[in-house]
Write a protein that holds these residues in place. Structure first.
Motif, PDB file in Angstrom:
ATOM      1  N   ALA A  93       0.834  -1.205   0.000  1.00  0.00           N
ATOM      2  CA  ALA A  93       0.000   0.000   0.000  1.00  0.00           C
ATOM      3  C   ALA A  93       0.869   1.255   0.000  1.00  0.00           C
ATOM      4  N   GLU A  94       1.960   1.247   0.787  1.00  0.00           N
ATOM      5  CA  GLU A  94       2.868   2.393   0.802  1.00  0.00           C
ATOM      6  C   GLU A  94       3.548   2.573  -0.555  1.00  0.00           C
ATOM      7  N   PHE A  95       3.939   1.473  -1.177  1.00  0.00           N
ATOM      8  CA  PHE A  95       4.585   1.536  -2.492  1.00  0.00           C
ATOM      9  C   PHE A  95       3.655   2.157  -3.529  1.00  0.00           C
ATOM     10  N   ILE A  96       2.425   1.656  -3.601  1.00  0.00           N
ATOM     11  CA  ILE A  96       1.472   2.135  -4.610  1.00  0.00           C
ATOM     12  C   ILE A  96       1.088   3.582  -4.351  1.00  0.00           C
ATOM     13  N   SER A  97       0.829   3.940  -3.095  1.00  0.00           N
ATOM     14  CA  SER A  97       0.424   5.306  -2.789  1.00  0.00           C
ATOM     15  C   SER A  97       1.555   6.305  -3.015  1.00  0.00           C
ATOM     16  N   ALA A 144      -4.690   4.450   3.917  1.00  0.00           N
ATOM     17  CA  ALA A 144      -4.909   4.623   5.357  1.00  0.00           C
ATOM     18  C   ALA A 144      -5.340   3.347   6.057  1.00  0.00           C
ATOM     19  N   ASN A 145      -6.212   2.561   5.451  1.00  0.00           N
ATOM     20  CA  ASN A 145      -6.734   1.368   6.113  1.00  0.00           C
ATOM     21  C   ASN A 145      -5.734   0.225   6.180  1.00  0.00           C
ATOM     22  N   PHE A 146      -4.643   0.320   5.425  1.00  0.00           N
ATOM     23  CA  PHE A 146      -3.678  -0.786   5.379  1.00  0.00           C
ATOM     24  C   PHE A 146      -2.366  -0.450   6.086  1.00  0.00           C
ATOM     25  N   SER A 147      -1.870   0.766   5.886  1.00  0.00           N
ATOM     26  CA  SER A 147      -0.567   1.128   6.449  1.00  0.00           C
ATOM     27  C   SER A 147      -0.617   2.393   7.291  1.00  0.00           C
ATOM     28  N   GLY A 148      -1.750   3.068   7.312  1.00  0.00           N
ATOM     29  CA  GLY A 148      -1.837   4.365   7.957  1.00  0.00           C
ATOM     30  C   GLY A 148      -1.614   5.505   6.990  1.00  0.00           C
ATOM     31  N   GLY A 149      -1.179   5.186   5.760  1.00  0.00           N
ATOM     32  CA  GLY A 149      -0.976   6.214   4.748  1.00  0.00           C
ATOM     33  C   GLY A 149       0.158   7.167   5.070  1.00  0.00           C
ATOM     34  N   HIS A 150       1.342   6.631   5.357  1.00  0.00           N
ATOM     35  CA  HIS A 150       2.484   7.491   5.667  1.00  0.00           C
ATOM     36  C   HIS A 150       2.970   8.237   4.418  1.00  0.00           C
ATOM     37  N   ILE A 151       3.288   7.516   3.358  1.00  0.00           N
ATOM     38  CA  ILE A 151       3.731   8.059   2.064  1.00  0.00           C
ATOM     39  C   ILE A 151       4.971   8.938   2.230  1.00  0.00           C
ATOM     40  N   ASN A 152       5.723   8.758   3.300  1.00  0.00           N
ATOM     41  CA  ASN A 152       6.818   9.671   3.600  1.00  0.00           C
ATOM     42  C   ASN A 152       7.689   9.061   4.697  1.00  0.00           C
ATOM     43  N   PRO A 153       8.975   8.825   4.430  1.00  0.00           N
ATOM     44  CA  PRO A 153       9.854   8.295   5.476  1.00  0.00           C
ATOM     45  C   PRO A 153       9.914   9.170   6.723  1.00  0.00           C
ATOM     46  N   ALA A 154       9.720  10.490   6.574  1.00  0.00           N
ATOM     47  CA  ALA A 154       9.746  11.373   7.743  1.00  0.00           C
ATOM     48  C   ALA A 154       8.532  11.143   8.636  1.00  0.00           C
ATOM     49  N   VAL A 155       7.384  10.847   8.034  1.00  0.00           N
ATOM     50  CA  VAL A 155       6.193  10.510   8.818  1.00  0.00           C
ATOM     51  C   VAL A 155       6.420   9.181   9.536  1.00  0.00           C
ATOM     52  N   THR A 156       6.949   8.206   8.824  1.00  0.00           N
ATOM     53  CA  THR A 156       7.241   6.909   9.434  1.00  0.00           C
ATOM     54  C   THR A 156       8.218   7.066  10.595  1.00  0.00           C
ATOM     55  N   PHE A 157       9.237   7.898  10.402  1.00  0.00           N
ATOM     56  CA  PHE A 157      10.215   8.125  11.469  1.00  0.00           C
ATOM     57  C   PHE A 157       9.569   8.821  12.662  1.00  0.00           C
ATOM     58  N   GLY A 158       8.675   9.772  12.390  1.00  0.00           N
ATOM     59  CA  GLY A 158       7.997  10.471  13.476  1.00  0.00           C
ATOM     60  C   GLY A 158       7.147   9.546  14.322  1.00  0.00           C
ATOM     61  N   ARG A 203       9.286  -2.705  11.046  1.00  0.00           N
ATOM     62  CA  ARG A 203       8.154  -2.377  10.177  1.00  0.00           C
ATOM     63  C   ARG A 203       8.384  -1.020   9.496  1.00  0.00           C
ATOM     64  N   GLY A 204       8.996  -0.091  10.231  1.00  0.00           N
ATOM     65  CA  GLY A 204       9.312   1.209   9.650  1.00  0.00           C
ATOM     66  C   GLY A 204      10.286   1.092   8.493  1.00  0.00           C
ATOM     67  N   ILE A 205      11.294   0.223   8.629  1.00  0.00           N
ATOM     68  CA  ILE A 205      12.255   0.007   7.544  1.00  0.00           C
ATOM     69  C   ILE A 205      11.543  -0.576   6.327  1.00  0.00           C
ATOM     70  N   LEU A 206      10.607  -1.468   6.560  1.00  0.00           N
ATOM     71  CA  LEU A 206       9.816  -2.045   5.470  1.00  0.00           C
ATOM     72  C   LEU A 206       9.050  -0.936   4.726  1.00  0.00           C
ATOM     73  N   TYR A 207       8.479  -0.023   5.480  1.00  0.00           N
ATOM     74  CA  TYR A 207       7.775   1.113   4.874  1.00  0.00           C
ATOM     75  C   TYR A 207       8.746   1.981   4.071  1.00  0.00           C
ATOM     76  N   TRP A 208       9.919   2.235   4.624  1.00  0.00           N
ATOM     77  CA  TRP A 208      10.913   3.066   3.933  1.00  0.00           C
ATOM     78  C   TRP A 208      11.279   2.465   2.576  1.00  0.00           C
ATOM     79  N   ILE A 209      11.548   1.179   2.572  1.00  0.00           N
ATOM     80  CA  ILE A 209      11.912   0.511   1.314  1.00  0.00           C
ATOM     81  C   ILE A 209      10.800   0.691   0.288  1.00  0.00           C
TER      82      ILE A 209
END
Length: 250
Positions: free
Chosen positions: A25-29, A77-91, A102-108
């Motif tokens: 979901a993060e990749f596609i968004s 949003a319903n799958f990952s929270g809709g971060h779409i941004n490593p800075a949001v994931t880090f926050g 899980r955050g590293i997975l989102y970053w990739i």
């Protein structure tokens, strides 16, 4: 304080099907967002013969990024929270809302999404170059401060509308509020450093165009701003609870 709640995560968590679903979901968004944002700048530049840096081009970029992010956050949003941004994931990691693994997975997923979007733009526009971020009339330290402040505002908005469990009816407004703050920050910071607020958004064009000038500014600034926003909101606005970390919360 949120710092003691920071967690590394487990291997089982990373290989769970829900983790793959969230990363996809993060990749596609991220792909959707970067394709729309970068594509709007390239299209405006083509139509105006190089007018992307004019006031009209700035407004067009602001609107396109705001709309694109609104959609990208909504559909993820319903799958990952809709971060779409490593800075949001880090926050949210600093705030103890997601584990490190899980955050590293989102970053990739986010970096891949941005890179694929830029490659698709180049392939579908006859080889036109994707716009890279650069400094105009400011030094690296001024640009770094800009990125910190703008990303702080973005991640603070994410916390206030999407992360905070006391947000109530604000949850339905989260995607549009997040899109609006990004659009507003582009109007404020775009003429000076491009207003990235997102390491993935900077990385994709830099990799495809192989232009790395001052790239560290667009990584360090957003990560500092995002981390500070997570720390501040968790410390001062979310009451402490004895609950364990739940990686699916956001």
């Amino acid at each position: 304080m949120p710092i003691p709640r920071i967690a590394i995560g487990t291997r089982e968590e990373v290989i769970h099907p829900s983790a793959f679903q969230a990363a996809l979901a993060e990749f596609i968004s991220t792909l959707i967002f970067v394709f729309a944002g970068q594509g709007s700048v390239m299209a405006f530049n083509k139509l105006t013969g190089g007018g992307a840096t004019t006031p009209a081009g700035l407004v067009a970029a602001s609107v396109a990024h705001a709309f694109g992010l609104f959609v990208a956050v909504s559909v993820a949003a319903n799958f990952s929270g809709g971060h779409i941004n490593p800075a949001v994931t880090f926050g949210v990691f600093i705030g103890g809302r997601i584990t490190l693994l899980r955050g590293i997975l989102y970053w990739i997923a986010q970096f891949l999404g941005s890179t694929v979007a830029c490659l698709l733009l180049r392939l579908s526009t006859g080889g036109l170059a994707t716009g890279t971020f650069g400094l105009t009339g400011v030094g690296v330290w001024e640009a770094l401060l800009l990125e910190i402040v703008m990303t702080f505002g973005l991640v603070y908005t994410v916390y206030a509308t999407a992360v905070d469990t006391n947000k109530g009816s604000l949850q339905t407004m989260a995607p549009i509020a997040i899109g609006f703050i990004v659009g507003a920050n582009i109007l404020a910071g775009g003429p000076f450093d491009g207003a990235s607020m997102n390491p993935a958004v900077s990385f994709g064009p830099a990799l495809v165009s192989w232009s790395w000038n001052d790239q560290w500014v667009y990584w360090l600034g957003p990560l500092i701003g995002g981390g500070l926003a997570g720390l501040v909101y968790e410390t001062f606005f979310i009451p402490p609870t004895p609950e364990q970390l739940h990686t699916s919360d956001y």
